[in-house]
Write a protein that holds these residues in place. Structure first.
Motif, PDB file in Angstrom:
ATOM      1  N   ALA A 271      96.305  15.821 114.453  1.00 38.94           N
ATOM      2  CA  ALA A 271      96.765  14.501 114.008  1.00 38.94           C
ATOM      3  C   ALA A 271      97.724  14.590 112.834  1.00 38.94           C
ATOM      4  O   ALA A 271      98.546  13.693 112.617  1.00 38.94           O
ATOM      5  CB  ALA A 271      95.562  13.636 113.634  1.00 38.94           C
ATOM      6  N   ALA A 272      97.630  15.675 112.055  1.00 36.24           N
ATOM      7  CA  ALA A 272      98.503  15.845 110.896  1.00 36.24           C
ATOM      8  C   ALA A 272      99.958  16.050 111.294  1.00 36.24           C
ATOM      9  O   ALA A 272     100.857  15.957 110.453  1.00 36.24           O
ATOM     10  CB  ALA A 272      98.026  17.029 110.056  1.00 36.24           C
ATOM     11  N   GLY A 273     100.200  16.308 112.559  1.00 36.94           N
ATOM     12  CA  GLY A 273     101.564  16.522 113.021  1.00 36.94           C
ATOM     13  C   GLY A 273     102.365  15.248 113.174  1.00 36.94           C
ATOM     14  O   GLY A 273     103.570  15.302 113.439  1.00 36.94           O
ATOM     15  N   GLU A 274     101.717  14.107 113.011  1.00 36.47           N
ATOM     16  CA  GLU A 274     102.418  12.832 113.140  1.00 36.47           C
ATOM     17  C   GLU A 274     102.164  11.986 111.898  1.00 36.47           C
ATOM     18  O   GLU A 274     101.023  11.650 111.593  1.00 36.47           O
ATOM     19  CB  GLU A 274     101.948  12.072 114.383  1.00 36.47           C
ATOM     20  N   THR A 275     103.218  11.648 111.185  1.00 36.32           N
ATOM     21  CA  THR A 275     103.089  10.758 110.031  1.00 36.32           C
ATOM     22  C   THR A 275     104.042   9.588 110.192  1.00 36.32           C
ATOM     23  O   THR A 275     105.021   9.657 110.934  1.00 36.32           O
ATOM     24  CB  THR A 275     103.397  11.486 108.708  1.00 36.32           C
ATOM     25  N   VAL A 276     103.734   8.505 109.474  1.00 41.31           N
ATOM     26  CA  VAL A 276     104.581   7.308 109.519  1.00 41.31           C
ATOM     27  C   VAL A 276     104.810   6.806 108.099  1.00 41.31           C
ATOM     28  O   VAL A 276     104.027   7.085 107.185  1.00 41.31           O
ATOM     29  CB  VAL A 276     103.929   6.188 110.353  1.00 41.31           C
ATOM     30  N   LEU A 277     105.902   6.059 107.941  1.00 43.17           N
ATOM     31  CA  LEU A 277     106.146   5.349 106.691  1.00 43.17           C
ATOM     32  C   LEU A 277     105.641   3.925 106.860  1.00 43.17           C
ATOM     33  O   LEU A 277     105.980   3.241 107.831  1.00 43.17           O
ATOM     34  CB  LEU A 277     107.637   5.347 106.360  1.00 43.17           C
ATOM     35  N   THR A 278     104.827   3.467 105.915  1.00 42.24           N
ATOM     36  CA  THR A 278     104.192   2.165 106.052  1.00 42.24           C
ATOM     37  C   THR A 278     103.995   1.500 104.701  1.00 42.24           C
ATOM     38  O   THR A 278     103.815   2.175 103.682  1.00 42.24           O
ATOM     39  CB  THR A 278     102.832   2.310 106.756  1.00 42.24           C
ATOM     40  N   ARG A 279     104.012   0.180 104.698  1.00 42.28           N
ATOM     41  CA  ARG A 279     103.660  -0.603 103.513  1.00 42.28           C
ATOM     42  C   ARG A 279     102.290  -1.248 103.651  1.00 42.28           C
ATOM     43  O   ARG A 279     101.829  -1.953 102.752  1.00 42.28           O
ATOM     44  CB  ARG A 279     104.700  -1.714 103.283  1.00 42.28           C
ATOM     45  N   GLY A 283     101.462  -2.132  99.954  1.00 43.34           N
ATOM     46  CA  GLY A 283     102.569  -3.035  99.663  1.00 43.34           C
ATOM     47  C   GLY A 283     103.844  -2.302  99.294  1.00 43.34           C
ATOM     48  O   GLY A 283     104.894  -2.921  99.175  1.00 43.34           O
ATOM     49  N   ARG A 284     103.768  -0.979  99.130  1.00 40.71           N
ATOM     50  CA  ARG A 284     104.937  -0.144  98.904  1.00 40.71           C
ATOM     51  C   ARG A 284     105.017   0.914  99.997  1.00 40.71           C
ATOM     52  O   ARG A 284     103.993   1.325 100.544  1.00 40.71           O
ATOM     53  CB  ARG A 284     104.894   0.536  97.525  1.00 40.71           C
ATOM     54  N   LEU A 285     106.237   1.364 100.258  1.00 40.73           N
ATOM     55  CA  LEU A 285     106.439   2.316 101.340  1.00 40.73           C
ATOM     56  C   LEU A 285     105.799   3.658 101.002  1.00 40.73           C
ATOM     57  O   LEU A 285     106.010   4.212  99.927  1.00 40.73           O
ATOM     58  CB  LEU A 285     107.935   2.501 101.581  1.00 40.73           C
ATOM     59  N   ALA A 286     105.015   4.173 101.949  1.00 41.88           N
ATOM     60  CA  ALA A 286     104.319   5.438 101.741  1.00 41.88           C
ATOM     61  C   ALA A 286     104.179   6.144 103.080  1.00 41.88           C
ATOM     62  O   ALA A 286     104.150   5.513 104.140  1.00 41.88           O
ATOM     63  CB  ALA A 286     102.942   5.214 101.121  1.00 41.88           C
ATOM     64  N   ARG A 287     104.090   7.489 103.023  1.00 39.97           N
ATOM     65  CA  ARG A 287     103.962   8.287 104.236  1.00 39.97           C
ATOM     66  C   ARG A 287     102.529   8.778 104.405  1.00 39.97           C
ATOM     67  O   ARG A 287     101.945   9.351 103.476  1.00 39.97           O
ATOM     68  CB  ARG A 287     104.906   9.490 104.191  1.00 39.97           C
ATOM     69  N   GLY A 288     102.003   8.545 105.594  1.00 42.82           N
ATOM     70  CA  GLY A 288     100.653   9.002 105.874  1.00 42.82           C
ATOM     71  C   GLY A 288     100.412   9.158 107.361  1.00 42.82           C
ATOM     72  O   GLY A 288     101.275   8.848 108.195  1.00 42.82           O
TER      73      GLY A 288
END
Length: 359
Positions: A271-279, A283-288
């Protein structure tokens, strides 16, 4: 432990500046920093870092004391600079609307809905005062340029000041502001995108495009961050002009980190092979790493502004972590997380330096 070859190698600019054996910096984790991991990286010859997001003055003093008791080596404390767009208050009706959106998650972990707080973040000036009083070897900043007065006072106390840039323009601004070194943080990095001159969505430069441009634009030492998890990333960063590297996810996956075992297991999984940028979670953009809560909140449209959203989800995320429920946690991770192989900080450090001629 310090790598055997470090003692005989001439220190580079980062090692000299920080007083470390090797130019490896632990990425500061806001929320999952641990004294054990910070001390392990410092004891291993690098610069351990501890993120102070959400910490009040007393907690900062206590943490610094714990770090000093855990390691005699240099360490860094990290602060978030207010950008000016933080929401300090909300109408009661808006707060209730955002809480209602999150009701299913409070119910799932067995917590009551939270009451509206008096404030969502500690006072920044009090954080700064406590951090300077603690006199870490290094104080690092994200989301802006520290004030001239702060930089001057830190230098007066013998504290090295480090800033973080996501673009060349930010690196230039930080150098002009008097910082001693700059972290060039590429979009591959896990956690929050710490852009401050333009919106994060307009500042998504990859590490290996950013580092050489920053190297050409500033005269202060440059630390590469993002997409570095093993000896290959370290070698590539130094080949492009970085004086050192900052590593997050690979250290976060070790047993010394504050991440719960279930979080570390995800970091070691496919699962660590796929990350997304999300708020969605702060409320702030972060990758996880995407999970159910990110998927569900991405479709609701009811995301509170920062730091309200971070405060609200922060009421149930620790309980979810305690229950091992990774579907309701923030699984911050960078794009090189699938390269994670090691379960101890010492092994990560050894891997990073395994083929490095530059220390």
């Amino acid at each position: 432990m310090t790598p055997a070859h470090a003692a005989s190698a001439p220190p580079n600019r980062i090692s000299k500046l920080f007083g470390t054996d090797v130019p490896v910096v632990l990425g500061p984790f806001g929320g999952v920093s641990s004294v054990a991991l910070t001390a392990a990286v410092s004891d291993g010859g690098g610069l351990g870092s501890y993120g102070l997001y959400g910490y009040g003055a007393e907690a900062i003093r206590n943490t610094a004391a714990e770090l000093r008791a855990a390691t005699p080596k240099p360490f860094a404390l990290n602060l978030w600079i207010p950008t000016g767009d933080e929401t300090t208050s909300l109408p009661r009706q808006d707060f209730d609307t955002y809480v209602e959106t999150l009701r299913p998650y409070f119910d799932e972990v067995g917590l009551p809905l939270p009451e509206m707080p008096d404030r969502y973040l500690p006072d920044y000036d009090e954080q700064v005062e406590a951090t300077l009083e603690a006199r870490p070897a290094v104080v690092s900043f994200v989301f802006g340029v520290p004030s001239p007065e702060l930089v001057e006072e830190a230098h007066r106390r013998g504290i090295v000041v480090v800033g973080t840039a996501t673009t060349v323009a930010e690196a230039v601004a930080l150098e002009a502001g008097g910082v001693d070194a700059v972290v060039a943080s590429g979009m591959e990095s896990g956690g929050h995108r710490v852009s401050f001159l333009k919106p994060a969505e307009q500042s998504l430069v990859g590490t290996f495009a950013l580092v050489p441009q920053v190297r050409d634009a500033v005269g202060i030492p440059v630390i590469a961050a993002g997409g570095i998890a093993d000896r290959r990333g370290y070698a590539a960063a130094t080949a492009l002009g970085a004086d050192g590297v900052q590593v997050g996810s690979a250290f976060l996956a070790t047993r010394e980190s504050a991440a719960v075992p279930e979080y570390r297991a995800v970091l070691h999984s496919p699962a660590a092979g796929e990350t997304v940028l999300t708020r969605t979670l702060s409320g702030r953009l972060a990758r996880g790493i995407p999970n159910r809560i990110i998927t569900e909140l991405s479709t609701t449209g009811e995301i509170a502004p920062f730091p309200v959203q971070n405060w609200l989800t922060g009421r149930f995320r620790p309980q979810a972590a305690a229950q091992g429920n990774t579907e309701l946690m923030s699984l911050w991770a960078g794009q090189a997380a699938s390269l994670i192989r090691h379960e101890s900080a010492a092994d990560v450090m050894a891997e990073l330096l395994a083929s490095s001629p530059v220390l």
